[in-house]
Scaffold this motif. Sequence first.
Motif, PDB file in Angstrom:
ATOM      1  N   GLU A 105     -30.503   8.277 -15.161  1.00 17.48           N
ATOM      2  CA  GLU A 105     -30.971   9.270 -16.125  1.00 17.48           C
ATOM      3  C   GLU A 105     -31.848  10.304 -15.413  1.00 17.48           C
ATOM      4  N   SER A 106     -32.156  11.392 -16.117  1.00 18.21           N
ATOM      5  CA  SER A 106     -32.967  12.457 -15.523  1.00 18.21           C
ATOM      6  C   SER A 106     -33.974  12.957 -16.535  1.00 18.21           C
ATOM      7  N   LEU A 107     -35.156  13.289 -16.039  1.00 11.31           N
ATOM      8  CA  LEU A 107     -36.086  14.060 -16.849  1.00 11.31           C
ATOM      9  C   LEU A 107     -35.495  15.442 -17.101  1.00 11.31           C
ATOM     10  N   VAL A 108     -35.988  16.137 -18.102  1.00  7.70           N
ATOM     11  CA  VAL A 108     -35.556  17.516 -18.320  1.00  7.70           C
ATOM     12  C   VAL A 108     -36.064  18.343 -17.146  1.00  7.70           C
ATOM     13  N   PRO A 109     -35.176  19.018 -16.418  1.00  7.45           N
ATOM     14  CA  PRO A 109     -35.627  19.770 -15.236  1.00  7.45           C
ATOM     15  C   PRO A 109     -36.562  20.905 -15.623  1.00  7.45           C
ATOM     16  N   PRO A 110     -37.488  21.289 -14.716  1.00  5.85           N
ATOM     17  CA  PRO A 110     -38.488  22.309 -15.025  1.00  5.85           C
ATOM     18  C   PRO A 110     -37.925  23.733 -15.046  1.00  5.85           C
ATOM     19  N   PHE A 111     -36.680  23.910 -14.638  1.00  6.50           N
ATOM     20  CA  PHE A 111     -36.012  25.218 -14.738  1.00  6.50           C
ATOM     21  C   PHE A 111     -34.517  24.942 -14.879  1.00  6.50           C
ATOM     22  N   THR A 112     -33.786  25.930 -15.336  1.00  2.00           N
ATOM     23  CA  THR A 112     -32.362  25.738 -15.565  1.00  2.00           C
ATOM     24  C   THR A 112     -31.606  25.712 -14.240  1.00  2.00           C
ATOM     25  N   ILE A 113     -30.702  24.746 -14.136  1.00  2.09           N
ATOM     26  CA  ILE A 113     -29.892  24.611 -12.921  1.00  2.09           C
ATOM     27  C   ILE A 113     -28.647  25.483 -13.120  1.00  2.09           C
ATOM     28  N   GLU A 114     -28.858  26.776 -13.048  1.00  2.00           N
ATOM     29  CA  GLU A 114     -27.810  27.769 -13.248  1.00  2.00           C
ATOM     30  C   GLU A 114     -27.892  28.787 -12.114  1.00  2.00           C
ATOM     31  N   ASP A 115     -26.801  29.576 -11.954  1.00  2.00           N
ATOM     32  CA  ASP A 115     -26.807  30.616 -10.926  1.00  2.00           C
ATOM     33  C   ASP A 115     -27.977  31.567 -11.136  1.00  2.00           C
ATOM     34  N   ARG A 128     -37.601  21.826  -4.831  1.00  2.00           N
ATOM     35  CA  ARG A 128     -36.519  22.397  -4.038  1.00  2.00           C
ATOM     36  C   ARG A 128     -35.247  21.571  -4.128  1.00  2.00           C
ATOM     37  N   TYR A 129     -35.369  20.250  -4.259  1.00  2.00           N
ATOM     38  CA  TYR A 129     -34.197  19.388  -4.354  1.00  2.00           C
ATOM     39  C   TYR A 129     -33.374  19.713  -5.591  1.00  2.00           C
ATOM     40  N   LEU A 130     -34.015  20.223  -6.639  1.00  2.00           N
ATOM     41  CA  LEU A 130     -33.268  20.693  -7.814  1.00  2.00           C
ATOM     42  C   LEU A 130     -32.675  22.074  -7.562  1.00  2.00           C
ATOM     43  N   ASP A 131     -33.439  22.921  -6.885  1.00  2.00           N
ATOM     44  CA  ASP A 131     -32.978  24.283  -6.597  1.00  2.00           C
ATOM     45  C   ASP A 131     -31.705  24.260  -5.755  1.00  2.00           C
ATOM     46  N   ILE A 132     -31.604  23.277  -4.858  1.00  2.00           N
ATOM     47  CA  ILE A 132     -30.430  23.171  -3.985  1.00  2.00           C
ATOM     48  C   ILE A 132     -29.166  22.889  -4.795  1.00  2.00           C
ATOM     49  N   ARG A 133     -29.305  22.320  -5.991  1.00  2.00           N
ATOM     50  CA  ARG A 133     -28.138  22.081  -6.843  1.00  2.00           C
ATOM     51  C   ARG A 133     -27.546  23.383  -7.380  1.00  2.00           C
ATOM     52  N   ARG A 134     -28.334  24.463  -7.384  1.00  2.00           N
ATOM     53  CA  ARG A 134     -27.818  25.733  -7.893  1.00  2.00           C
ATOM     54  C   ARG A 134     -26.842  26.350  -6.883  1.00  2.00           C
ATOM     55  N   ASN A 135     -25.787  26.949  -7.381  1.00  2.00           N
ATOM     56  CA  ASN A 135     -24.753  27.491  -6.503  1.00  2.00           C
ATOM     57  C   ASN A 135     -25.280  28.468  -5.450  1.00  2.00           C
ATOM     58  N   PRO A 136     -26.161  29.440  -5.798  1.00  2.00           N
ATOM     59  CA  PRO A 136     -26.580  30.398  -4.768  1.00  2.00           C
ATOM     60  C   PRO A 136     -27.245  29.733  -3.563  1.00  2.00           C
ATOM     61  N   VAL A 137     -28.128  28.766  -3.806  1.00  2.00           N
ATOM     62  CA  VAL A 137     -28.816  28.101  -2.695  1.00  2.00           C
ATOM     63  C   VAL A 137     -27.858  27.174  -1.962  1.00  2.00           C
ATOM     64  N   LYS A 138     -27.078  26.412  -2.738  1.00  2.00           N
ATOM     65  CA  LYS A 138     -26.101  25.501  -2.131  1.00  2.00           C
ATOM     66  C   LYS A 138     -25.130  26.264  -1.232  1.00  2.00           C
ATOM     67  N   GLU A 139     -24.610  27.376  -1.727  1.00  2.00           N
ATOM     68  CA  GLU A 139     -23.641  28.150  -0.943  1.00  2.00           C
ATOM     69  C   GLU A 139     -24.290  28.748   0.305  1.00  2.00           C
ATOM     70  N   ASN A 140     -25.561  29.134   0.208  1.00  3.47           N
ATOM     71  CA  ASN A 140     -26.263  29.648   1.381  1.00  3.47           C
ATOM     72  C   ASN A 140     -26.381  28.589   2.473  1.00  3.47           C
TER      73      ASN A 140
END
Length: 582
Positions: A105-115, A128-140
Motif C-alpha cells: 500500500e502507499s500513503l497519498v503522495p505529497p504531489f501528483t505523479i504526473e508529467d 525524489r524517489y517519487l519524482d523519479i516515477r514521473r515521466n520527465p525525470v525518468k526519461e531524463n
Amino acid sequence: MYRSHNCGELRESHFNQKVTLSGWVQTIRDKGFVAWVDLRDRYGITQLVFDTDRSSSDLLEQARHLGREFVIQIEGEVIERASKNPNIPTGNIEVLVSKLTVLNESLVPPFTIEDKTDGGDDIRMKYRYLDIRRNPVKENLIFRSKVAIEVRKYLSDEGFIEVETPVLIKSTPEGARDFVVPSRMNEGQFYALPQSPQTFKQLLMVGGLDKYFQIVKCFRDEDLRADRQPEFTQIDCEMAFVEQEDILNAFEGLTKHLLKEMKGVEIESFPRMTFDEAMKRYGNDKPDIRFGMEFGELNEVTQHKDFNVFNSAELVVGISVPGGNSYTRKEIDKLTDWVKRPQVGALGMVYCRCNDDGSFKSSVDKFYDQEDLAKWAEVTGAKVGDLICILSGDTNKVRAQLSALRMELAERLGLRNPEEFAPLWVIDFPLLELDEETGHYHAMHHPFTSPKPGQLQLLDSDPGAVRANAYDLVLNGNEIGGGSIRIHDKETQNTMFKHLGFTPEEAKAQFGFLMDAFQYGAPPHGGIAFGLDRLVAILGGQETIRDFIAFPKNNSGRDVMIDAPAPIDDEQLKELNLKLDL
C-alpha cells in the motif's frame, strides 16, 4: 512470476492472451458498475478493467479500495478497449482482470505523479524517489544512461582504455575549494576528494596507457548555480604523443557521434575561435553562435563629441537587436532597468532606433547627428527596423554586461532553439590570469597546462601575454568540455610553479610525485574533460542539470531528502581526533 509483460508492451497482437502485470496505480475511475485502473511502470501505462458483468463483486470491491501509488499485481486477459486512447502506445487494449494482489500500500503522495505535477522544486527534491516515477525525470535519467553508453562505446572503439583513479587523494591549493576527509588511522591528516583526476591521468600517460578515459565523479566545494553541483560527473580523457589538433579531431568525432546517435543531427563544421576574438565579438569565452547580435566596438564613432559618458569610457560597444525598433519606450526602459540590476551591473544604456524610413532616433540625439548614428548602424550591422543597444565602461566589465544582455534578448526573441546545435572550439586562452586584488597571477586552467610553443620565455618579461595550449568545446553557449596540452618535463613545470608563486619546497610537497615521474620518460600528452551532466542536459534540450541527476543537491549544496550534510556524534569525532568549537 511478478509479470509476464510490462505496462508499455501490450498491443492488439496480444488479444485473448492471459497476462500478469505489476506496477503502481496511477489513477482509478469508478463508475459504479465498472472501474478502470491505470497501471504504470517504467515502460508505460496499461488500463485495467473491472466490471459487474465479467468480474466478481469481491474483485470489483477490491479494486475500489485501491489508492494512488499502491503497488499491485494482476492477472487477466488482454481485450479490445472500447474507448481507445491514441495518445499512448497501449491505447487500443485493456486487461480484463481476473485476479488482483496488493503487493504494497502507499500513503497519498505529497504531489501528483504526473508529467505536469503540482509539486514545487523543494518538495520534489525531498521526495525524489517519487519524482523519479514521473515521466520527465525518468526519461531524463534513461537519456543520461544512453549518452554514457554511447560515450563508452565510441571511446572503446577508438582504442581508449577505461581506468579508475583514486577518490581519496591529497588536497592541493589550486582551483576551487576541496572537500576534505579526516583519516582515522593518520591522526591530524586529511584526504581530499578529487576536483578532477588530472595528475593521475598524466601519470597513466607516463605509464604508457596512451589513450585513457573514465566517467568519473568529481567534487568542488564552491558556490552553486543551476548548472553546478558540489559533486558532478566528468568524461575524463587523456592521450599521449599528440598535439592540439589531434585532441580536437578526436573529440569532434565523439561530439558528432553523440549528436547523431542521440538527436539524429549531423554536424560537419566545428568552427575555431581564439579567446581574444570570442571576447571581442561576444563578450565571453563560451559564445552561443546560433544567432547573431555580434558586438560592434564604437569608440571611433562615438568619442568625438561632447558626450562624456562615452568619452571617458575604455570601451563603447553595442549590439543590433533584430526587429527591436518595434519596442515601445516603456519596453526599452525595462531593458535599461534589466542591465542596471546588481547581477549585471551596468550604469545605464544608450539606444538608437533604426526607423523604417532610413532615419535614426537615439536617446542621445542632443550630442549626435544622423551621420553619426548611421556609422553606429554600420559598425553594429543594424538594419531598418532594428534597435541598437550600447553600453560603455571598463572593457572587461562592459563586455560581460553586454554579453548578459545579448543572451537575455536572444531568449526573449526565441533565438535559442534547443533543437539546434552549434559547436565551437575556443582556443588560445591566456595561460595566466591576474588577480586584481592580490596582484598575483594564477593559472587560468590549471598549473599543468603548457604554454603555446615558443612562448615560454615570455613568462619572465610579459606573463599576461603568454597564451596557453588550451581549448574549450562550447555547445549552444555552454562550455561542455575543456582541456590542454600538458607540460611533460620537470624543468618547464618548475618554471610554471615559480611563476604561480610556489617555492621549490611547496612545489615538491604538493606535486613531487608528478615531478619525479617526469624524470622517467614522460611522453608529450594532452587531454580534455567533458561535463557529463551539462552535456546530457543540453542534448536533452535544457540547460539546468538538476533533472538529469538522480539525486541532486539544492542550491545550498544540501541533499534535502537524506538531510545531508549533517552533524556526526561525539564518538565519531573522538575517533577522528577532531574537536568542533561551535
